[in-house]
Write an enzyme that holds these catalytic residues in place. Structure first.
Site, PDB file in Angstrom:
ATOM      1  N   SER A   1       0.840  -1.194   0.000  1.00  0.00           N
ATOM      2  CA  SER A   1       0.000   0.000   0.000  1.00  0.00           C
ATOM      3  C   SER A   1       0.882   1.253   0.000  1.00  0.00           C
ATOM      4  O   SER A   1       1.658   1.450  -0.927  1.00  0.00           O
ATOM      5  CB  SER A   1      -0.978  -0.026   1.170  1.00  0.00           C
ATOM      6  OG  SER A   1      -2.071   0.846   0.917  1.00  0.00           O
TER       7      SER A   1
ATOM      8  N   LYS B   1     -21.426  18.771   9.473  1.00  0.00           N
ATOM      9  CA  LYS B   1     -20.241  19.174  10.210  1.00  0.00           C
ATOM     10  C   LYS B   1     -19.662  18.050  11.058  1.00  0.00           C
ATOM     11  O   LYS B   1     -18.450  17.981  11.267  1.00  0.00           O
ATOM     12  CB  LYS B   1     -20.574  20.382  11.093  1.00  0.00           C
ATOM     13  CG  LYS B   1     -19.381  21.002  11.793  1.00  0.00           C
ATOM     14  CD  LYS B   1     -18.373  21.529  10.790  1.00  0.00           C
ATOM     15  CE  LYS B   1     -17.202  22.190  11.479  1.00  0.00           C
ATOM     16  NZ  LYS B   1     -16.154  22.622  10.526  1.00  0.00           N
TER      17      LYS B   1
END
Length: 310
Positions: free
Chosen positions: A121, A173
């Site tokens: 990765s 939010k």
């Protein structure tokens, strides 16, 4: 010990600190480099060893690695570099920062990568900046993709009798806070963000390995590959280890013999006296807990989870 002896001792310590400080300052001004070199083996012109071991570094550790890469690029005495990677990856942003710095180095000097046990990765991502990649036959690599983990803590908080009230302006939010499950809209937004990071990974592999993006996408389903498989697929170049990669970097620089060096931080007088232990007597277990809590927030990562979550 009488008063005169105490004064003499304090004077000696003060003078020693002044001399060491001035020495460090003069050395820094003369070389312009914050890192000193420690020879690992060999003789002749220098090949520098850069290392990404463990999770992709963050914070001060990231600053130190980028500083080493910058010094390797700017120092005319460094003729080539070898990058040793033994990492399952880590945060997307930090991985890209390291890759960019390594590409800048590779444009000016030969850079060859060598894999350890795991270079998957983000660990593989940073290695694609190198001109060539050496890998042990049994190394674990690949795992090209993006992952995000989002612990849901509201059940645990409820069991502990803790209620958290979130006040917000902006409908999304508190998205990804872990205090409530994601809504379908939020999941779609995060997947879009992950798609951008995925396409960046594909682009970096395609560029570094000179492969068509369509072929990279076929390989980039998150699976891991052995070193032997990676070579066959064009994700790596040769079977070998760090020593082989260092020899190849020297060869690309036109060196008949070379000295492999590593950057280390110069130690001041206080470092030698106090050592590198944790401040205030913190135990290693406490440090690990603090680190774990700091890393538990939501983030996108180029990480192979089989290589360790932290």
């Amino acid at each position: 010990m009488n008063r005169k002896r105490w004064l003499a001792l304090l004077l000696f310590v003060a003078v020693a600190l002044l001399v060491v400080g001035l020495g460090r300052l003069i050395q820094s001004r003369e070389t312009g480099h914050p890192w000193r070199e420690a020879t690992l083996y060999g003789r002749g012109e220098k090949v520098v060893l850069l290392e990404v071991v463990g999770s992709i570094p963050m914070g001060k550790d990231l600053e130190d690695l980028l500083s080493k890469i910058r010094q390797a690029r700017e120092d005319p005495g460094i003729r080539a570099a070898v990058l040793f990677v033994d990492s399952p990856g880590g945060s997307v942003t930090e991985t890209e920062a390291i890759h960019r710095a390594l590409k800048g180095l590779a444009r000016e000097k030969p850079l060859v990568a060598a894999f350890g046990t795991v270079a998957a990765s983000g660990g593989y991502y940073v290695a694609t900046a190198a001109r060539e990649i050496f890998t042990p036959a049994t190394a674990i690599t690949g795992s090209i993709g993006v992952i995000a983990t989002l612990p849901q803590v509201q059940g645990l908080l409820a069991k502990l009798g803790i209620q958290v009230e979130v006040l917000k302006e902006g409908r999304l939010k508190d998205m990804g806070s872990g205090l409530r499950p994601l809504t379908p809209e939020e999941r779609t937004l995060i997947q879009g963000y992950m798609r951008e990071a995925y396409e960046l990974f594909v682009a970096r592999v395609a560029e570094g390995r000179h492969l068509p993006k369509d072929k990279v996408r076929q390989l980039a389903d998150g699976r891991i590959y052995s070193g032997t498989q990676a070579i066959a697929l064009g994700l790596a170049d040769r079977e070998g280890y760090l020593e082989d990669a260092a020899k190849r970097a020297a060869e690309l620089a036109g060196l008949e013999e070379f000295r492999l060096v590593r950057y280390v931080k110069p130690k001041g007088l206080l470092d030698g006296l106090l050592g590198e232990g944790l401040p205030l007597g913190l135990s290693s277990e406490t440090e690990q807990l603090v680190s774990l809590l700091g890393r538990s927030r939501f983030r996108l990562e180029y990480r192979y989870l089989g290589g360790g979550l932290w």
